[in-house]
Design an enzyme around this catalytic site. Structure first.
Site, PDB file in Angstrom:
ATOM      1  N   ALA A  95       0.868  -1.189   0.000  1.00 17.28           N
ATOM      2  CA  ALA A  95       0.000   0.000   0.000  1.00 17.28           C
ATOM      3  C   ALA A  95       0.902   1.235   0.000  1.00 17.28           C
ATOM      4  O   ALA A  95       0.787   2.130   0.841  1.00 17.28           O
ATOM      5  CB  ALA A  95      -0.963  -0.003   1.189  1.00 17.28           C
ATOM      6  N   LEU A  96       1.810   1.245  -0.958  1.00 15.97           N
ATOM      7  CA  LEU A  96       2.886   2.233  -0.962  1.00 15.97           C
ATOM      8  C   LEU A  96       2.379   3.642  -1.264  1.00 15.97           C
ATOM      9  O   LEU A  96       1.435   3.827  -2.022  1.00 15.97           O
ATOM     10  CB  LEU A  96       3.946   1.844  -2.004  1.00 15.97           C
ATOM     11  CG  LEU A  96       4.600   0.471  -1.813  1.00 15.97           C
ATOM     12  CD1 LEU A  96       5.694   0.259  -2.855  1.00 15.97           C
ATOM     13  CD2 LEU A  96       5.154   0.285  -0.408  1.00 15.97           C
ATOM     14  N   HIS A  97       3.036   4.606  -0.653  1.00 26.39           N
ATOM     15  CA  HIS A  97       2.761   6.017  -0.908  1.00 26.39           C
ATOM     16  C   HIS A  97       4.101   6.730  -0.975  1.00 26.39           C
ATOM     17  O   HIS A  97       5.163   6.084  -0.845  1.00 26.39           O
ATOM     18  CB  HIS A  97       1.860   6.602   0.191  1.00 26.39           C
ATOM     19  CG  HIS A  97       2.331   6.277   1.581  1.00 26.39           C
ATOM     20  ND1 HIS A  97       3.472   6.823   2.119  1.00 26.39           N
ATOM     21  CD2 HIS A  97       1.846   5.421   2.521  1.00 26.39           C
ATOM     22  CE1 HIS A  97       3.659   6.352   3.337  1.00 26.39           C
ATOM     23  NE2 HIS A  97       2.687   5.482   3.615  1.00 26.39           N
ATOM     24  N   HIS A 116       6.999   5.855   1.447  1.00 22.82           N
ATOM     25  CA  HIS A 116       7.839   4.689   1.112  1.00 22.82           C
ATOM     26  C   HIS A 116       8.813   5.037  -0.012  1.00 22.82           C
ATOM     27  O   HIS A 116       9.977   4.657   0.016  1.00 22.82           O
ATOM     28  CB  HIS A 116       6.974   3.513   0.633  1.00 22.82           C
ATOM     29  CG  HIS A 116       6.000   3.004   1.651  1.00 22.82           C
ATOM     30  ND1 HIS A 116       4.656   3.224   1.557  1.00 22.82           N
ATOM     31  CD2 HIS A 116       6.198   2.283   2.777  1.00 22.82           C
ATOM     32  CE1 HIS A 116       4.043   2.658   2.585  1.00 22.82           C
ATOM     33  NE2 HIS A 116       4.948   2.082   3.338  1.00 22.82           N
ATOM     34  N   GLN A 132       2.833  -9.315  13.419  1.00 24.40           N
ATOM     35  CA  GLN A 132       2.917  -8.014  14.104  1.00 24.40           C
ATOM     36  C   GLN A 132       1.553  -7.354  14.298  1.00 24.40           C
ATOM     37  O   GLN A 132       1.468  -6.235  14.787  1.00 24.40           O
ATOM     38  CB  GLN A 132       3.879  -7.075  13.381  1.00 24.40           C
ATOM     39  CG  GLN A 132       3.392  -6.527  12.044  1.00 24.40           C
ATOM     40  CD  GLN A 132       4.480  -5.725  11.346  1.00 24.40           C
ATOM     41  OE1 GLN A 132       5.423  -6.280  10.796  1.00 24.40           O
ATOM     42  NE2 GLN A 132       4.363  -4.409  11.365  1.00 24.40           N
ATOM     43  N   ASP A 174       7.307   5.792  12.375  1.00 20.69           N
ATOM     44  CA  ASP A 174       7.304   4.672  13.323  1.00 20.69           C
ATOM     45  C   ASP A 174       8.603   4.745  14.137  1.00 20.69           C
ATOM     46  O   ASP A 174       9.467   3.883  14.034  1.00 20.69           O
ATOM     47  CB  ASP A 174       7.204   3.351  12.561  1.00 20.69           C
ATOM     48  CG  ASP A 174       5.912   3.261  11.775  1.00 20.69           C
ATOM     49  OD1 ASP A 174       4.847   3.271  12.398  1.00 20.69           O
ATOM     50  OD2 ASP A 174       5.967   3.225  10.533  1.00 20.69           O
ATOM     51  N   GLN A 181       9.408   1.849  16.427  1.00 20.51           N
ATOM     52  CA  GLN A 181       9.818   0.691  15.622  1.00 20.51           C
ATOM     53  C   GLN A 181      11.291   0.828  15.210  1.00 20.51           C
ATOM     54  O   GLN A 181      12.051  -0.144  15.253  1.00 20.51           O
ATOM     55  CB  GLN A 181       8.925   0.588  14.389  1.00 20.51           C
ATOM     56  CG  GLN A 181       9.467  -0.341  13.313  1.00 20.51           C
ATOM     57  CD  GLN A 181       8.503  -0.545  12.177  1.00 20.51           C
ATOM     58  OE1 GLN A 181       7.539  -1.291  12.319  1.00 20.51           O
ATOM     59  NE2 GLN A 181       8.729   0.080  11.035  1.00 20.51           N
ATOM     60  N   ARG A 186      -2.607   3.594   6.153  1.00 21.82           N
ATOM     61  CA  ARG A 186      -3.928   3.485   6.792  1.00 21.82           C
ATOM     62  C   ARG A 186      -4.812   4.715   6.531  1.00 21.82           C
ATOM     63  O   ARG A 186      -6.005   4.669   6.807  1.00 21.82           O
ATOM     64  CB  ARG A 186      -3.769   3.275   8.295  1.00 21.82           C
ATOM     65  CG  ARG A 186      -3.219   1.894   8.656  1.00 21.82           C
ATOM     66  CD  ARG A 186      -3.207   1.700  10.169  1.00 21.82           C
ATOM     67  NE  ARG A 186      -2.950   0.328  10.555  1.00 21.82           N
ATOM     68  CZ  ARG A 186      -1.734  -0.190  10.736  1.00 21.82           C
ATOM     69  NH1 ARG A 186      -0.671   0.556  10.556  1.00 21.82           N
ATOM     70  NH2 ARG A 186      -1.592  -1.458  11.110  1.00 21.82           N
TER      71      ARG A 186
HETATM   72  O1  PAF Z   1       6.854  -0.406   8.966  1.00 24.70           O
HETATM   73  C1  PAF Z   1       6.434  -1.388   8.328  1.00 24.70           C
HETATM   74  O2  PAF Z   1       5.902  -1.269   7.238  1.00 24.70           O
HETATM   75  C2  PAF Z   1       6.575  -2.767   8.927  1.00 24.70           C
HETATM   76  O3  PAF Z   1       6.449  -2.730  10.305  1.00 24.70           O
HETATM   77  C3  PAF Z   1       7.885  -3.489   8.527  1.00 24.70           C
HETATM   78  C4  PAF Z   1       9.103  -2.737   9.046  1.00 24.70           C
HETATM   79  C5  PAF Z   1       7.955  -3.602   7.012  1.00 24.70           C
HETATM   80  C6  PAF Z   1       7.916  -4.889   9.130  1.00 24.70           C
HETATM   81  O4  PAF Z   1       6.831  -5.644   8.709  1.00 24.70           O
END
Ligand code: PAF
Length: 281
Positions: free
Chosen positions: A32-34, A37, A61, A151, A154, A188
Site C-alpha cells: 500500500a505504498l505512498h 515509502h 505483528q 514509526d 519501531q 492506513r
Molecule cells: O513499517 C512497516 O511497514 C513494517 O512494520 C515493517 C518494518 C515492514 C515490518 O513488517
C-alpha cells in the site's frame, strides 16, 4: 525491476549485485505504498548501488485480527511506483516463504523500550516486527536498511535488534513525509472517512505546538489541552500522548535543551488508528 517470490531468487540476485561490488540497500514495507515509502527508496538509491524492497503484510505483528484483515493491499500501484522510482528488486513472498515450518526465530528482549506507547497498546507487536525484520535481513543481507521516523519506536526496536544480533547492517531513519495539510502519510489514511480525513490535520497541528504549550502550561497542562483539542470534533479518541526521551523513549517529566525529546501520539478514529511524533524543539 525483478520481482522475486522465493527466498532463493532473492539470494541469487543479491549475490550477483555483491559480485559486481555493489552496495546493497533495502526498504522493507507492507505494501500500500505512498510517497513516504518512495522517499525511502529514493534515499536508498542515493546511497547504494542496488536497492531491494519487500512487500509482506506480516501477520505476526498485528495484535488486532481485524486490522490485518482490512490492511490495504494495492499490488499493481505498488509495482508501478517501485518501477518508476528505479528500485532494482521487489521481494513479494508468501507467508510460508517467510515462516517455513521449523524456522526458529531468535527471542529478542527490548526491556523498557517495548513497554511504552505502541508496545504497551499493541501487545506482541514489536516481537512480530523484530522477527520479520530479522528474517528479511537474513534473506537480503543488506549493507544499509531504511525506515521512516513516523514509526519512531519501531526504528528504535530495529536498531536494538541489529545491536543484539550484531548484524553488519547500517540502519537509516528517514524523516516523516506529510500531506500538504500536515497529516503524516500512512497506508492506513485511506481507511479514514471523508470527515475524519478532513479533521485529521488537527493531530499534527497539536504536535507542532506542543513545545509552546509545555512552556506555558507545563507537561500535564499541555497534554490536557492537546487531548481536548484533538478530541473536540468527536471523531477521534487519543489512545496515548507522551513526551518522551528520544533515545530511551521513556516518559520525561520536563523538557530540557540538553537532551532531545519528542512528543508521541496514537489516535483512534472509527476504524483506523493513526500514530505520529515530532521532535520537541
Ligand atoms: O513499517 C512497516 O511497514 C513494517 O512494520 C515493517 C518494518 C515492514 C515490518 O513488517
Amino acid at each position: 525491476m525483478i520481482e522475486a517470490l522465493k527466498v532463493s531468487e532473492v539470494r541469487t540476485q543479491v549475490e550477483m549485485a555483491r559480485s559486481r561490488g555493489e552496495v546493497v540497500g533495502f526498504v522493507p514495507t507492507m505494501g500500500a505504498l505512498h510517497y513516504g515509502h518512495i522517499s525511502l527508496i529514493n534515499k536508498a538509491l542515493t546511497e547504494c548501488d542496488w536497492v531491494a524492497s519487500s512487500i509482506f503484510v506480516n501477520p505476526t505483528q498485528f495484535n488486532d485480527p481485524n486490522d490485518l484483515l482490512h490492511y490495504p493491499r494495492t499490488p499493481e500501484n505498488d509495482w508501478s511506483l517501485l518501477v518508476q522510482a528505479g528500485c532494482h528488486l521487489l521481494f513479494h513472498p508468501s507467508v510460508p516463504e517467510i515462516y517455513p515450518e521449523g524456522l526458529i526465530s531468535p527471542d529478542f528482549e527490548f526491556g523498557p523500550l517495548e513497554k511504552v506507547m505502541e508496545g504497551a497498546h499493541r501487545p506482541g507487536h514489536f516481537k512480530g516486527v523484530a522477527t520479520v525484520v530479522f528474517r528479511l535481513f537474513d534473506i537480503v543481507k543488506p549493507d544499509v536498511a531504511y525506515f521512516g521516523e513516523k514509526d519512531f519506536q519501531q526504528l528504535a526496536i530495529i536498531r536494538s535488534m541489529v545491536q543484539q544480533a550484531n548484524l553488519p547492517i547500517r540502519i537509516v531513519g528517514c524523516e516523516t513525509i506529510r500531506e500538504p495539510d500536515g497529516l503524516a502519510k500512512s497506508s492506513r489514511n485511506v481507511r479514514l472517512s471523508p470527515n475524519e480525513r478532513s479533521a485529521a490535520p488537527i493531530i499534527f497541528q497539536n504536535l507542532s505546538k506542543a513545545k509552546g504549550l509545555i512552556d506555558d502550561l507545563g507537561p500535564d497542562g499541555a497534554k490536557n489541552e492537546m487531548i481536548k483539542s484533538i478530541e473536540a470534533s468527536g471523531l477521534f479518541k487519543v489512545e496515548y500522548l507522551e513526551f518522551a526521551d528520544a533515545d530511551s523513549l521513556q516518559p520525561v517529566a520536563s523538557i530540557s535543551k540538553e537532551k532531545k525529546s519528542r512528543v508521541f501520539i496514537a489516535v483512534k478514529a472509527s476504524t483506523t488508528r493513526l500514530i505520529d511524533n515530532v521532535e520537541l524543539l
